[in-house]
Scaffold this motif. Structure first.
Motif, short mmCIF file in Angstrom:
data_model
loop_
_atom_site.label_atom_id
_atom_site.label_comp_id
_atom_site.label_asym_id
_atom_site.label_seq_id
_atom_site.Cartn_x
_atom_site.Cartn_y
_atom_site.Cartn_z
N SER A 17 0.84 -1.20 0.00
CA SER A 17 0.00 0.00 0.00
C SER A 17 0.87 1.25 0.00
CB SER A 17 -0.89 0.01 1.24
OG SER A 17 -1.57 -1.21 1.32
N THR A 18 1.99 1.17 0.68
CA THR A 18 2.90 2.31 0.64
C THR A 18 3.37 2.55 -0.79
OG1 THR A 18 3.63 1.56 2.78
CG2 THR A 18 4.89 3.31 1.77
N ALA A 19 3.63 1.42 -1.49
CA ALA A 19 3.99 1.58 -2.89
C ALA A 19 2.88 2.28 -3.66
CB ALA A 19 4.29 0.22 -3.50
N GLY A 20 1.66 1.91 -3.36
CA GLY A 20 0.55 2.61 -3.97
C GLY A 20 0.57 4.09 -3.66
N LEU A 21 0.87 4.42 -2.41
CA LEU A 21 0.98 5.84 -2.05
C LEU A 21 2.07 6.51 -2.89
CD1 LEU A 21 0.65 5.82 1.83
CD2 LEU A 21 -0.98 6.68 0.17
#
Lengths: 204, 103, 423, 833
Positions: free
Chosen positions: A39-43
C-alpha cells in the motif's frame, strides 16, 4: 478519486502496520507487512513517484519480505513462530508509541502548510507545486530523470531556467551504494554460512 | 477534485514509523524486530516522497528514498544473516535471550 | 498517446456525453474494465489448459481430450472449471486458515495485475508507464509470495517443501530474468513496453532478437528463465508430483486450486507476450510495408484495424511461445533442486551478465547497427519514441535553455549510454 | 719576486707545511685505534705487539721532515735570499763597518741587517722617503713593490707568508681561525723539529721495545706483597702520543695567530703531561706529570692575561697579514711597529700611549703593552722552565728517555723560546730586560744544580734549564739571532745527549745513577763518542786559532757577545745591574763545561764503579745508534759557515738589527748587530776560556782523579746540600704554596663540616618536617578527594549498570523516549515564533 485512492491505500498501509504490531504469528506479520508495504507503494504511485513505487514493490515486497519469510521458516519452526510478548510491555510500548504519534502528528498539524507552499511558490515558482492528478500529462515519468541523476546528470535541474552550473547528480552515492551492496552480499553470505550442525533437542 | 495535502502523507508516514517503533519495542522474535525496522524506514520514505512532491525537494526526495530502500534491503540481508547465526548459536530467535551484554 | 483503456476515458465519456454523475460513471467504467479483463484472462487460461491437454496428448502419442466440446474436446477446460467449482472447499486443521484462504488471491492478483502494463498492440495498453517493464516484473514477483504463503499455511510438510523450493528458485531466477530483460531496455533506452515494442517496427531484422548475437542468446536465456519463474517443467520443483504429492497446492481443492492454475496459465501467457515484446518484434508483423500501411493511414478505421492486426500478431507469437513451453514440459525430465540452483547461479547468471556486457559493448561500438550490419534506424525511432513519450514542456525547455543538450539527450537515448559531452 | 710568484710560493708552502703538520695527527688517530686493534688482527704476533704503530709514526714524522725540507728548498729558491756566508762571521766585523758607512745602495749583505718589518715587504721605506700611510703600505703595494724586491735582492722580509687555512668562527669582531705564518724561522723550526723527532722516533723503536709484550713488568711499581706491577705493553700508545706531540709542536710553530699558538701551546702541555706520566702507575711519574702540568698552568695564566690585553686593544690575534686576498686587515706586528720597527709612543698626562698602525686610531697604554708582553712571557716561563717555574723540568725525567729528548730539545721547552722569538716585535725594552734577567738567573741556577746531580738524565735536565736560560738571556739582551741560533743548535746536541743517555740507560737496564756507572766507553763506544760530541758541543769548545768548533761554540759565542754588547751599552743606565748579564753567562759557560764533562767522565771514563751494572751493559742496537750518528753529524756541523745563522737572520724583526735606545720607563739601549760584532772576538775568547777552564777542572776531578770530589763535597757541605736540594725551590714552594693551601683546605673542611653541613642538616630536617605535614595533607585531603571522586563514579556506574539491560527492546524504548524528551525540550526552550 484521488482522495478515495489515498484513503484506501493509507488505510491499508496503516492497518497493515498496526496488524504487524498486534499479530503474534511471525508469518502473519510478514503477510501484513506485505500489505502495508504494498500500500505504501501505492501511495508512492499517487505521489507520482513511479520508479520508487516499483522499486518498493520489487525490492521490499518481492525481495526483502521473501527473505524475511525465508528466515522465519529457517529459524522459527514450531514453538518460535509465536513468541508472545508480555502484555505489560505491550501496553507500555503502545503508550509510548501513542505519545510519539501524538507528538509527530501534532507537529505536522501545527505547521502552516499552505503558507509554506505559498512561500515556496514565491521562491521556486509554481511549476513544482502545481501538479495535476495522477496519470496526467507528463506525470509520473520520473524514471529517465532518476536514471540520469544516478549517472550524474540532472535533467530536471540542469535543463531548467537559470541553471548555469550543472549539478553533479548522484553518481558517487550510486557507486558507493553499489560497492556497499557487494560488500553486504559477501558479508551476509559469510555470516550465514553453515558453520556447524546444531543439535536440536528432540522435544522441540 | 479535492487533493490530498502533504499532511495526509505525513500522517501515514508517522503511523508507519510509530508502528515500526512499537514493533521493535514489543516483538521478542528477532525477525519481528527486523520487520519493525522495515516499517520505520518506510515511514521515513513516505515522508521523503511526499516532500518530493509537495516541497522543493523534487527528484532528490525520490532518490533519497531509493537509497533508503536499497540500504534497507542490504540491512535486511545482513540482519537476517545475523539472526540465522544467532539461531545457530542459541537455538532460539528470542531477542530477550540475547542479553549477554547487560551491565 | 492517451491510454485507450484509461479510467478517465470511459468515465469522462459517460459524464460528458451521457450526463452521468461522477461516481456512477467511475463505477460503470470500473465494471466495464473488470468484464474486459476477466474475459481476457479467462480465455487464455481456458485455451492454455485445453492446449496443454491436447499437446501433451499428441506428444505422448495419444489423442488427448476428445469427448467434451465436439471433435477436439475444446470444451474440456470449461468442464474442468465446472468440476472444480463443484468441489468442496476444505482446508486442513493445521492450516493457518486466514493465510490459507488469502494465498491464491495473492497469486492471481499478482499474475493478472501484470497485464496492466502489457501493450497488446500499438498503444493498446492499460497503463503506459515509464517503469512498465520494471513494475510488471515486480508485480510478477509477488506471485511467489502467494505460493510461499500457500505452502506454509497449508500445515503440511509437502506444501512447506514446495513453498520453500519455490521461494529459493524464484529469488534466484529473478536475477538472470532481470538482467536479460534489461538488455532490450538497454537497447531501446526505455522501460516503457509500448516504446520498446514501437522500436522494433519495420522489417523483421529490426526485432531485437536479430540485433546482435548477444540479444539472440539473451532471448533464449530469457525464455529459459521464464520457464523457471513460472514453475514450468523442467523447473516445476514446487509441485513435483512424484516427490511432493502436489507441492504447495497439495492441500488445496476446488476453486482455490483452480485459481493457482488460472494464475499459472495467465503468467505463461504474460511472460510469453513479454518475451515477444522484448525480443520478437511485439505486435509488428515484421514486414514493413504492411505495418506502414496501417500506421500511416489517416483513417481511424484503418488505424483501428491495424491495432487489431497487431493484437492478433502478438497473440499468435505468444501462443507459439506457450506452445513451446508445453512442448518442453512434456519433453524434458524434471531437474533436481540442486541442479536447478546450479543452472541458475553457476550458468545463467554469468551468461546473462556476459550477454549484458556484450550487448552494451555492441551498442557502444556499433551504434545503430543490427545483426546484419544494416543500419537499423534505431536511433531515429528511439528519438521519435522519446519525443512521443516525453511531455511537450520539456521539449520547449530544452530548446530554450540548452540547445546543445537536445542532441546529446537524443544520443543518450539512442545509445543507452552516458556520453561525455553531457556535462 | 712578482706578486704571482709570491702568492704561488705562499700557497705551496702553506700546503706543504700544512701536510707536514697534519700527518702526525692522522698518524695519531690511526695509531691510537689501530695500534690497539693491531695485536688482535695479527695472530702471528703471538702475544707480542706488532711494531706497526711505530712504523706509522716514523712514516708520518719522516714524511713531515721531507715535506718540510722541500718546503724549505722551495722557499729558499723562491725568495731569492742571497746568503752571504761571510756576512756575519766574526772575522768580517770590519767589513760590516764599511758596509754601514757605505749606505744602503750596497746590496751585498747590508740590507739584511737593516730594519725592515716583515710585513712591509721590502726596504722601500728607505727609497720612498715621503712614505705611505701605514695602513696602505701593508698591502696593495705588493705589485709595485716587487721591483724593489728585485733590486734589493737580499731582502729577507719578502720571505714571510701569512694567511688563513680555515676560519673556525666569527663572533662579532672576534675571529677565530686556523692561520699560518711562514718565514725562515718557521721553516727552520719545521725542519729541526721533524728531523729530531724522526730521530727520536726511530730511537724509541729500540728503546721502547720491551713494551712490546702483553705482560710488561714495571720494576718501579711495588705492589703490596712484594710483587711488581704487571700490565699490557703500551707500545702503540707511546707512539700515538709522540705523534700527537709532534703535531702539536708543528701546529704551534705554524700558527699564524696568538690564539692558535695558545691552543697548541696547551696541546703541547697535554702531550707532555701524557708522556711524562706514561708510566702512570709509578707514583713519581704521575706526580711529575701533575707538577709539569700545574706549573705550566701558572705560566699560562699570564699568557691568558696577555691574550686578553692584546685582544682588547688590538682586536686581532693574527701576527701579521700578508695575504693579498684579505687586504685591509693588519696583524699585531704591523700594528705595534712601523716600517722601521719603531714604537709610536706619545707622552700624555695619562701616561705613555702607543698608537697602533692601521687600526682605526687604536691606541694602547704603554704599561699595558709591557703587561701584555710580560704576560705572554709568563707563558714562556712556564713552558721553557724559566726561573720561578723551573722545578717541573727535572721531574719530567720520569718519562721515558725519548720523551725527555723530545721535550728538552725540539718541542716543549723550545716552544717557549720560539714564542718569545716569534713575539719579539711586541716586547718593549722593559719586557726584554725582564726576560734577560729571568734568563740570567735561570741559567745560573740550572748550571749550579747540575754540578751536583748524579742522575744522568737530571744532569741533562738541569743543563737544559741552564741552556734555556742562555737563550732567554740572549733574546732579552737583543741578541735575537743568537737566542734562536742557540735554540736550534741546542736542540741538536741536547737531543743527541738525551738519546745517548737513553742508550746508556737502556744498556744498563734502567740504571740512571752515574755513581754506579763508569768505564762504559769500552762497552758502548758509539754512544760514548756521540755523547762526547754532544758534550763538546754544549761546552762550546773550539780550536781558538782556526775558530772552528762544534755547533754549540758558535751559538754560545753569539749569546755571550750579545750579552757583552748589551752590558757595555747599558752600563750608564742600569749601572751595576747590567754586569751580571754578561758575567753570569760567562761563568756559567765554564760551569757548563765542567758538569758536562763530569757527566761524560763519570759515565764512560774511569774504572767501573758497579760491576753488576758494568757486566750487563751493552751497546744498543743499530736502530738506536743510527739516530745518534745522524744527530752527531748535525751537532757537529750545523753551525758551520754561518749558513744557519743567516737563515735565521732572514726572519729577524726589523728593529733588532739597528739596535736603538729606549727611554720610556727604563732607559735601555739595545745593541745593534754592529755593536755585537764589535765585541764578538772578546766575548768568544772569554767564553772559550771559561769553557776550557771548566772542562779542565772536570778532567782533574773526575777523569784523572787528582782531586777527590767527595773531599770538595765535604768541605762545602752547606753549599752542596743547598745545591742538591735544588736551591730549596721545592721546599720553598712547599712552604709558600702547598702548606698554606693545605691549611686553607683544612679550614675549608672544618667550615664545610661544622657550618655548611649543619645548615644543610637543619634544612633537610625542615624539609622532612614540611613534607610530613604535606604528606598528611596529601593523604587526608587530596587522596580523600580523589577517592571520593572515584567511589562516587563507581557508585554512579554501579547504579547505572542496571540500565544496560542487554534487552534490545528496552533500548528501542529508550531511544523513543529520548527522542520525545528532545522534542519536549526543543518545544519548551525554542517555542516556534
Amino acid at each position: 478519486m484521488e482522495m478515495f485512492l489515498f484513503t484506501v491505500f493509507a488505510a491499508a498501509a496503516c492497518g497493515g502496520a498496526i496488524a504487524v504490531v498486534l499479530s503474534q504469528n511471525v508469518v502473519r506479520m510478514a503477510f501484513y507487512l506485505v500489505i502495508s508495504l504494498g500500500s505504501t507503494a501505492g501511495l508512492f504511485f499517487m505521489l507520482s513517484a513511479d520508479f520508487v513505487g516499483a522499486t518498493q514493490l520489487l525490492i521490499y515486497v518481492g525481495g526483502t519480505v521473501v527473505l524475511l519469510i525465508f528466515g522465519v521458516m529457517l529459524t522459527a519452526s514450531g514453538p518460535f513462530l509465536t513468541i508472545k510478548s508480555s502484555p505489560g510491555s505491550m501496553v507500555l510500548a503502545i503508550a509510548v508509541g501513542a505519545c510519539f504519534l501524538m507528538m509527530v502528528v501534532g507537529t505536522v498539524l501545527q505547521v502552516d502548510w499552505d503558507g509554506n507552499a505559498a512561500r515556496l511558490e514565491g521562491q521556486y515558482g509554481a511549476s513544482s507545486l502545481d501538479r495535476p492528478g495522477y496519470n496526467q500529462h507528463g506525470e509520473g515519468h520520473t524514471t529517465r530523470s532518476i536514471g540520469t541523476a544516478l549517472l550524474g546528470a540532472r535533467f530536471d535541474k540542469d535543463l531548467g531556467k537559470n541553471r548555469e552550473q550543472p549539478s553533479t547528480g548522484y553518481l558517487l552515492p550510486f557507486e558507493i551504494v553499489s560497492v556497499h551492496l557487494l560488500v553486504v552480499l559477501i558479508g551476509a553470505a559469510y555470516l550465514a554460512r553453515a558453520k556447524r550442525r546444531v543439535h536440536v533437542p528432540s522435544e522441540f | 477534485m479535492e487533493g490530498v495535502g502533504v499532511q495526509g502523507y505525513l500522517a501515514v508516514g508517522a503511523v508507519l514509523f510509530v508502528c515500526g517503533v512499537i514493533c521493535m519495542a514489543t516483538k521478542r522474535n528477532g525477525i519481528g524486530v527486523l520487520m519493525g525496522v522495515e516499517l520505520v524506514l518506510n515511514g521515513a520514505n513516505v515522508n521523503f516522497v511526499a516532500f518530493s512532491k509537495f516541497g522543493p525537494l523534487g527528484l532528490d526526495g525520490q532518490i533519497a528514498s531509493l537509497f533508503v530502500i536499497v540500504l534497507a534491503a542490504a540491512e535486511a540481508a545482513v540482519a537476517l544473516a545475523i539472526a540465522l547465526n544467532f539461531y545457530n548459536n542459541h537455538l532460539t530467535i528470542d531477542v530477550d535471550r540475547a542479553n549477554e551484554l547487560q551491565g | 498517446m492517451m491510454p485507450l483503456l484509461a479510467a478517465e476515458t470511459i468515465s469522462d465519456y459517460l459524464t460528458d456525453e451521457w450526463g452521468w454523475t461522477h461516481v456512477a460513471a467511475l463505477a460503470s467504467a470500473a465494471m466495464v474494465h473488470v468484464a474486459l479483463l476477466g474475459a481476457f484472462f479467462g480465455l487464455p487460461a481456458f485455451a492454455g489448459i485445453w492446449a496443454e491437454r491436447k499437446v501433451s496428448g499428441r506428444i505422448q502419442d495419444r489423442l488427448g481430450p476428445t469427448r467434451t466440446g465436439g471433435r477436439f474436446g475444446w470444451l474440456q477446460s470449461l468442464a474442468d472449471g465446472i468440476k472444480l467449482l463443484q468441489k468442496e472447499d476444505l482446508w486442513p486443521n493445521a492450516a493457518d486458515s486466514m493465510l490459507f484462504r488469502v494465498a491464491p488471491y495473492i497469486v492471481v492478483i499478482a499474475s493478472f495485475t501484470a497485464f496492466l502494463f502489457l501493450p497488446f498492440s500499438d498503444n493498446w495498453v492499460a497503463m503506459s508507464l515509464d517503469v512498465g517493464l520494471f513494475l510488471a516484473l515486480a508485480i510478477l514477483s509477488l506471485e511467489v509470495l502467494g505460493i510461499i504463503l500457500a505452502g506454509y499455511s497449508s500445515g503440511s510438510k509437502w506444501s512447506l517443501f514446495g513453498g520453500m523450493r519455490e521461494a529459493a528458485q524464484m529469488v534466484s531466477y529473478e536475477v538472470p530474468l532481470g538482467i536479460t530483460a534489461v538488455i532490450p531496455v538497454l537497447i531501446a533506452g526505455s522501460m516503457n513496453l509500448n516504446e520498446i515494442g514501437r522500436m522494433q517496427s519495420g522489417w523483421f531484422w529490426n526485432w531485437f532478437i536479430f540485433r546482435d548475437p548477444f540479444t539472440m542468446l539473451a532471448f533464449f536465456v530469457f525464455f529459459t528463465v521464464t520457464l523457471a519463474s513460472n514453475k514450468r517443467a523442467p523447473f516445476d520443483l514446487a509441485e513435483a508430483e512424484s516427490e511432493l504429492v502436489g507441492g504447495f497446492h497439495t492441500e488445496y481443492s476446488g476453486f482455490r486450486w483452480s485459481l493457482f492454475f488460472l494464475a499459472e496459465y495467465a503468467s505463461m501467457y504474460f511472460v510469453s507476450a513479454l518475451g515477444v515484446i522484448l525480443f520478437l518484434g511485439g505486435w509488428w508483423t515484421g514486414i514493413a510495408p504492411i505495418d506502414d500501411f496501417f500506421r500511416t493511414n489517416d483513417s481511424w478505421v484503418v488505424n483501428y484495424l491495424g491495432n487489431v492486426l497487431g493484437f492478433a500478431v502478438l497473440l499468435i507469437k505468444s501462443s507459439k511461445l506457450v506452445f513451446l513451453q508445453i512442448w518442453i514440459r512434456w519433453t524434458l525430465p524434471r531437474l533436481r533442486i540442486d541442479q536447478v540452483m546450479t543452472t541458475c547461479l553457476k550458468y545463467l547468471v554469468p551468461i546473462s551478465c556476459f550477454l549484458f556486457l556484450g550487448a552494451t559493448a555492441h551498442s557502444v561500438m556499433l551504434p545503430g547497427k543490427s545483426f546484419f550490419f544494416i543500419d537499423s534506424g534505431l536511433g531515429n525511432r528511439a528519438a521519435e519514441a522519446a519525443v512521443i513519450a516525453e511531455p511537450a514542456q520539456s521539449e520547449s525547455e530544452v530548446s530554450v535553455a540548452h540547445p546543445k543538450d537536445a542532441d546529446s539527450r537524443l544520443a543518450l537515448t539512442a545509445n543507452s549510454t552516458v556520453s561525455e559531452e553531457e556535462h | 719576486m712578482t706578486p704571482e710568484t709570491y702568492i704561488q710560493t705562499g700557497t705551496t708552502l702553506k700546503w706543504l707545511l700544512g701536510l707536514a703538520w697534519l700527518l702526525p695527527l692522522v698518524g695519531f688517530c690511526i695509531e691510537i685505534y689501530g695500534g690497539h686493534w693491531g695485536r688482535r688482527l695479527d695472530p702471528a704476533s703471538n702475544g707480542k705487539k706488532v711494531k706497526l704503530a711505530a712504523y706509522m709514526a716514523v712514516f708520518c714524522i719522516g714524511t713531515g721532515f721531507l715535506l718540510s725540507l722541500s718546503a724549505f728548498v722551495i722557499w729558499k729558491g723562491a725568495t731569492d735570499v742571497q746568503l752571504v756566508a761571510a756576512a756575519h762571521d766574526a772575522e768580517h766585523g770590519d767589513a760590516h763597518d764599511s758596509d754601514h758607512a757605505g749606505g744602503h745602495d750596497d746590496h751585498e749583505g747590508h740590507h739584511a741587517d737593516e730594519g725592515h718589518d716583515h710585513e712591509h715587504a721590502g726596504g722601500h721605506d728607505h727609497d720612498d722617503a715621503d712614505g705611505h700611510s701605514h695602513e696602505g703600505e701593508a698591502r696593495g703595494q705588493s705589485p709595485d713593490e716587487s721591483e724593489h724586491h728585485e733590486e734589493h735582492g737580499n731582502d729577507p722580509y719578502a720571505a714571510a707568508f701569512s694567511g688563513t687555512f680555515y676560519e673556525l668562527a666569527h663572533f662579532g669582531k672576534l675571529r677565530i681561525a686556523i692561520d699560518y705564518y711562514i718565514d725562515g724561522l718557521t721553516l727552520l723550526m719545521f725542519c729541526m723539529v721533524t728531523l729530531i723527532a724522526t730521530c727520536i722516533h726511530v730511537f724509541a723503536i729500540g728503546y721502547m721495545s720491551d713494551e712490546l709484550t702483553e705482560d710488561y713488568e714495571d720494576h718501579f711499581v711495588h705492589l703490596p706483597g712484594g710483587k711488581h706491577f704487571h700490565r699490557p705493553g703500551r707500545f702503540y700508545r707511546f707512539f700515538a702520543f709522540l705523534s700527537l706531540f709532534s703535531f702539536s709542536m708543528l701546529g704551534l710553530v705554524l700558527a699564524g695567530n696568538i690564539f692558535q699558538v695558545f691552543v697548541f701551546w696547551e696541546l703541547v702541555g697535554v702531550c707532555s703531561y701524557l708522556l711524562i706520566g706514561f708510566y702512570v702507575e709509578r707514583h713519581s711519574a704521575s706526580t711529575a706529570a701533575n707538577k709539569a702540568f700545574i706549573m705550566n698552568r701558572v705560566g699560562d695564566f699570564g699568557f691568558l692575561i696577555g691574550l686578553m690585553i692584546l685582544w682588547t686593544y688590538f682586536g686581532t690575534f693574527q701576527f701579521a697579514n700578508t695575504d693579498p686576498a684579505s687586504a685591509g686587515e693588519v696583524g699585531l706586528f704591523q700594528m705595534v711597529r712601523d716600517a722601521d720597527g719603531h714604537l709610536d709612543v706619545a707622552e700624555t698626562e695619562e701616561g705613555s700611549i702607543v698608537s697602533l698602525h692601521g687600526g682605526e686610531g687604536r691606541t694602547i697604554p704603554y704599561w699595558l703593552l709591557i703587561a701584555a708582553g710580560i704576560g705572554i712571557f709568563g707563558g714562556c716561563i712556564g713552558k721553557s722552565a724559566q726561573f720561578p717555574l723551573q722545578p717541573w723540568l727535572p721531574d719530567a725525567m720520569e718519562g721515558p728517555t725519548p720523551v725527555s729528548a723530545l721535550v728538552h730539545s725540539a718541542t716543549m721547552v723550545a716552544a717557549g723560546v720560539y714564542l718569545t722569538g716569534r713575539f719579539y716585535p711586541m716586547f718593549t725594552p722593559e719586557v726584554l730586560l725582564t726576560i734577560a734577567y729571568i734568563g740570567c738567573i735561570t741559567l745560573f741556577i740550572g748550571a749550579t744544580i747540575a754540578i751536583v746531580a748524579t742522575d744522568i738524565k737530571r744532569v741533562l735536565a738541569y743543563s737544559t734549564i741552564s741552556q734555556l736560560g742562555y737563550m732567554m738571556l740572549a733574546l732579552g739582551v737583543g741578541g735575537w739571532v743568537a737566542g734562536l741560533y742557540h735554540l736550534i743548535t741546542h736542540a741538536f746536541f741536547k737531543s743527541l745527549m738525551f738519546l745517548c743517555s737513553g742508550s746508556v740507560i737502556h744498556g744498563c737496564h734502567h740504571e740512571q745513577e752515574m755513581t754506579k756507572m763508569g768505564g762504559l766507553y769500552k762497552k758502548m763506544p758509539i754512544t760514548a763518542i756521540a755523547m762526547l760530541i754532544g758534550v763538546v758541543a754544549i761546552s762550546g769548545l773550539a780550536i781558538p786559532i782556526l775558530n772552528v768548533g762544534l755547533s754549540g761554540f758558535y751559538s754560545k759565542d753569539a749569546i755571550v757577545a750579545s750579552a757583552l754588547a748589551f752590558m757595555s751599552g747599558n752600563r750608564d743606565t742600569i749601572s751595576f745591574f747590567a754586569i751580571p748579564l754578561f758575567v753570569m753567562p760567562l761563568v756559567t759557560a765554564g760551569i757548563t763545561a765542567f758538569y758536562m764533562f763530569r757527566l761524560w767522565f763519570m759515565t764512560f771514563a774511569g774504572p767501573p764503579k758497579d760491576h753488576h751494572v758494568y757486566d750487563h751493559a751493552h751497546e744498543s742496537p743499530s736502530v738506536m745508534t743510527l739516530p745518534l750518528i745522524v744527530l752527531s753529524v748535525f751537532a757537529i756541523g750545523c753551525a758551520w759557515f754561518g749558513i744557519l745563522e743567516n737563515w735565521i737572520l732572514t726572519a729577524e724583526p726589523a728593529h733588532v738589527a739597528v739596535g736603538g735606545t729606549s727611554a720610556h720607563h727604563v732607559a735601555l739601549s739595545m745593541p745593534s748587530h754592529h755593536a755585537i760584532h764589535g765585541v764578538h772576538h772578546t766575548a768568544g775568547i772569554a767564553a772559550l776560556f771559561a769553557a776550557v777552564v771548566g772542562a779542565a777542572l772536570s778532567a782533574v776531578f773526575y777523569w784523572k782523579g787528582l782531586v777527590d770530589p767527595n773531599l770538595v763535597k765535604r768541605s762545602f757541605a752547606g753549599v752542596h746540600h743547598f745545591l742538591v736540594e735544588k736551591w730549596q725551590f721545592d721546599n720553598l714552594y712547599d712552604a709558600m704554596f702547598v702548606r698554606p693551601v693545605h691549611i686553607v683546605a683544612r679550614w675549608c673542611t672544618a667550615f664545610d663540616k661544622n657550618v655548611l653541613d649543619a645548615f644543610l642538616h637543619w634544612l633537610s630536617r625542615l624539609t622532612l618536617a614540611t613534607s610530613s605535614w604535606d604528606r598528611k595533607f596529601d593523604e587526608t585531603f587530596v587522596d580523600g578527594l580523589v577517592n571520593l571522586v572515584g567511589s562516587s563514579t563507581y557508585k554512579v556506574g554501579r547504579s547505572l549498570q542496571t540500565v544496560q539491560t542487554g534487552s534490545l527492546r528496552l533500548y528501542v524504548m529508550f531511544i523513543a523516549l529520548g527522542v520525545m524528551a528532545l522534542f519536549g525540550l526543543l518545544f519548551m526552550f525554542f517555542p516556534s515564533a
